[in-house]
Design a protein around this motif. Structure first.
Motif, PDB file in Angstrom:
ATOM      1  N   UNK A 165       3.149  -2.987  -5.382  1.00 55.40           N
ATOM      2  CA  UNK A 165       3.940  -2.333  -4.337  1.00 55.40           C
ATOM      3  C   UNK A 165       5.313  -2.993  -4.243  1.00 55.40           C
ATOM      4  N   UNK A 166       6.322  -2.170  -4.042  1.00 63.14           N
ATOM      5  CA  UNK A 166       7.668  -2.707  -3.881  1.00 63.14           C
ATOM      6  C   UNK A 166       7.854  -3.173  -2.441  1.00 63.14           C
ATOM      7  N   UNK A 167       8.140  -4.451  -2.263  1.00 59.71           N
ATOM      8  CA  UNK A 167       8.416  -4.990  -0.930  1.00 59.71           C
ATOM      9  C   UNK A 167       9.921  -5.189  -0.827  1.00 59.71           C
ATOM     10  N   UNK A 168      10.504  -4.657   0.240  1.00 59.74           N
ATOM     11  CA  UNK A 168      11.967  -4.680   0.312  1.00 59.74           C
ATOM     12  C   UNK A 168      12.460  -6.017   0.835  1.00 59.74           C
ATOM     13  N   UNK A 169      13.621  -6.407   0.361  1.00 61.74           N
ATOM     14  CA  UNK A 169      14.258  -7.640   0.789  1.00 61.74           C
ATOM     15  C   UNK A 169      14.519  -7.592   2.299  1.00 61.74           C
ATOM     16  N   UNK A 181       8.356  -6.739  -6.672  1.00 62.78           N
ATOM     17  CA  UNK A 181       6.923  -6.462  -6.698  1.00 62.78           C
ATOM     18  C   UNK A 181       6.212  -7.376  -7.686  1.00 62.78           C
ATOM     19  N   UNK A 182       4.917  -7.515  -7.435  1.00 61.19           N
ATOM     20  CA  UNK A 182       4.058  -8.364  -8.257  1.00 61.19           C
ATOM     21  C   UNK A 182       3.177  -7.478  -9.123  1.00 61.19           C
ATOM     22  N   UNK A 183       3.228  -7.689 -10.427  1.00 59.07           N
ATOM     23  CA  UNK A 183       2.366  -6.959 -11.349  1.00 59.07           C
ATOM     24  C   UNK A 183       1.366  -7.942 -11.947  1.00 59.07           C
ATOM     25  N   UNK A 201      -4.737  -3.382  -8.708  1.00 62.69           N
ATOM     26  CA  UNK A 201      -3.707  -4.016  -9.533  1.00 62.69           C
ATOM     27  C   UNK A 201      -2.628  -3.035  -9.968  1.00 62.69           C
ATOM     28  N   UNK A 202      -2.998  -1.766 -10.112  1.00 62.09           N
ATOM     29  CA  UNK A 202      -2.020  -0.749 -10.519  1.00 62.09           C
ATOM     30  C   UNK A 202      -1.321  -0.126  -9.306  1.00 62.09           C
ATOM     31  N   UNK A 203      -1.820  -0.441  -8.110  1.00 63.23           N
ATOM     32  CA  UNK A 203      -1.211   0.117  -6.897  1.00 63.23           C
ATOM     33  C   UNK A 203      -1.440   1.606  -6.752  1.00 63.23           C
ATOM     34  N   UNK A 204      -2.613   2.102  -7.190  1.00 65.19           N
ATOM     35  CA  UNK A 204      -2.907   3.541  -7.108  1.00 65.19           C
ATOM     36  C   UNK A 204      -4.245   3.743  -6.402  1.00 65.19           C
ATOM     37  N   UNK A 252      -7.921   0.761  -2.158  1.00 63.64           N
ATOM     38  CA  UNK A 252      -7.969  -0.691  -2.346  1.00 63.64           C
ATOM     39  C   UNK A 252      -7.302  -1.461  -1.188  1.00 63.64           C
ATOM     40  N   UNK A 253      -6.209  -0.930  -0.667  1.00 63.71           N
ATOM     41  CA  UNK A 253      -5.503  -1.650   0.394  1.00 63.71           C
ATOM     42  C   UNK A 253      -6.331  -1.672   1.687  1.00 63.71           C
ATOM     43  N   UNK A 254      -6.876  -0.513   2.089  1.00 65.83           N
ATOM     44  CA  UNK A 254      -7.691  -0.473   3.302  1.00 65.83           C
ATOM     45  C   UNK A 254      -8.961  -1.300   3.137  1.00 65.83           C
TER      46      UNK A 254
END
Lengths: 271, 271
Positions: A20-24, A68-70, A149-152, B110-112
């Motif tokens: 997931x993209x976390x914003x600055x 983001x962390x992959x 891990x894939x964020x889906x 996965x997040x929930x």
């Protein structure tokens, strides 16, 4: 807050939200620090991840950008992990009546499922999968961890459709090994049209279940982005699906000799 | 390696292995640093976790000692999380034929599942559970994440026993809502005698399934350490199990009014 404290908070947030993209901006607000300070912190985090080979920290540019962390595993790391898996699976007391191998403890182990999910995510990072699909029951843990891990999202096929999941699409498929006709179904809401779907399961014998999931995906108007299984059986060598990835190959189970022959899959070199 | 880099590596290792004791010696070897230096690093990590309320870093003394990460959520945090869950569940388009509520996307997310697993682990940290037990299918994700946070194995009851899991103990139980007789089974290898078992599921109506798992646990000569469900229905108010924890209560589903009434459970005050 000190730099060390900010770094701890940043690493925690990144690891808790893989892919997931976390914003600055959010970090700046949450940690009460200037964006320029945070950029420096994130550079430190990125270098450290790279130095200890703990996965990739990626900066995403643009207005919706951030960091983001992959999760990812090196080929060497995967080889060690799979050797350990084969070693664990080879214990003779795993042999069950009918020359099955007891794997339930491993597939339901949070630690193993988590590690294997990272491996599948590494292999299929570039597949642009928008869903992970599995079939109940034993594939669910590794599929969940892969999806994380894939964020889906994860979608799970059922053997029967159930009223609590609403309208469902069902197909019949022929099991590759027993040649029996079976049914699997998936709620209509579970997959979007034109999406890309990574199929994940714990075990492949003839490939009939994977083939069934492939057909179900196409009934949804979606496309298969890849197929990944933890363990495949050597026989039958001709599977009902063509391209798939596996971590280990079960060559033989010999009850009289108390021997399970399971070895790393040559496909690990794809990583 | 700089202190910042070591801190990143330490935090990654701790978060990847919740509830596991990681020894200072291993860190010292892996990070090529003196134990005294690492003690300082870990003190920084501990303070930072406490400052940003990201869970607990605990030092375990003695020869088998080291440091471990215990995921935990504050009551405030849980309240926010559960409010968001109720909001997500209240969307009128979740109403299915028969006034069921579509929850599949949430339980398989996965997040929930990860967040709810942290909540259950926080609530049952002191229960000394040695296993988490659930029944296929929709309880698996949250049960897996709870087991991960508690650092214990997951066991999964099946509706039928399957040959790939070997000898199994089966029981018949009466569903609390439909009054039908159902079967659930668990491989004999899945639970050890005299162990303590936390029962986790996604949904409770009459409590029959939880009651069934309770009986199965006692057939194994094990004890129930607690029962946790994501969502319970308000009716029937008399459940077949006495002590259980829930996050949300489904009060009513009204198809004609397009309304789902789901609210945080009063039991979250137990956290």
């Amino acid at each position: 807050m000190s730099r060390s404290q900010r770094i701890v908070a940043i690493v925690k947030a990144l690891l808790d939200n893989p892919a997931s993209v976390l914003s600055l901006g959010e970090f700046a607000k949450g940690l009460d620090a200037a964006k320029s300070t945070l950029s420096e912190d994130i550079a430190v985090v990125r270098e450290a991840f790279s130095a200890v080979r703990a996965g990739v920290i990626e900066t995403v540019p643009g207005p919706a950008g951030g960091v983001r962390y992959l999760p990812s595993r090196s080929r060497e790391d995967v080889k060690t992990l799979v050797s350990n898996l084969c070693l664990a699976l080879s214990a003779p007391d795993r042999i069950l009546p009918g020359e099955f191998v007891y794997m339930t403890d491993l597939v339901f182990s949070p630690a193993w499922a988590g590690a294997m999910g990272e491996v599948f995510a590494t292999r299929f990072r570039s597949s642009q999968a928008q869903y992970v699909l599995t079939v109940e029951t034993k594939g669910i843990p590794v599929a969940l961890c892969t999806a994380r891990c894939l964020g889906v999202p994860l979608a799970v096929c059922r053997r029967d459709s159930v009223p609590t999941e609403g309208p469902a699409l069902s197909i019949n498929y022929v099991s590759g090994s027993s040649r029996r006709i079976q049914t699997m179904s998936l709620p209509k809401r579970a997959l979007a049209r034109d999406s890309r779907v990574l199929i994940v399961d714990d075990f492949m014998k003839g490939g009939g279940t994977a083939r069934g999931m492939t057909e179900l995906v196409s009934e949804f108007g979606a496309a298969v982005a890849g197929i990944a299984v933890l363990i495949e059986m050597e026989y039958p060598q001709k599977k009902l699906v063509k391209d798939y990835f596996s971590l280990a190959v079960l060559h033989a189970v010999d009850e009289s000799q108390h021997n399970i022959d399971v070895r790393p899959s040559p496909k690990i070199d794809e990583i």
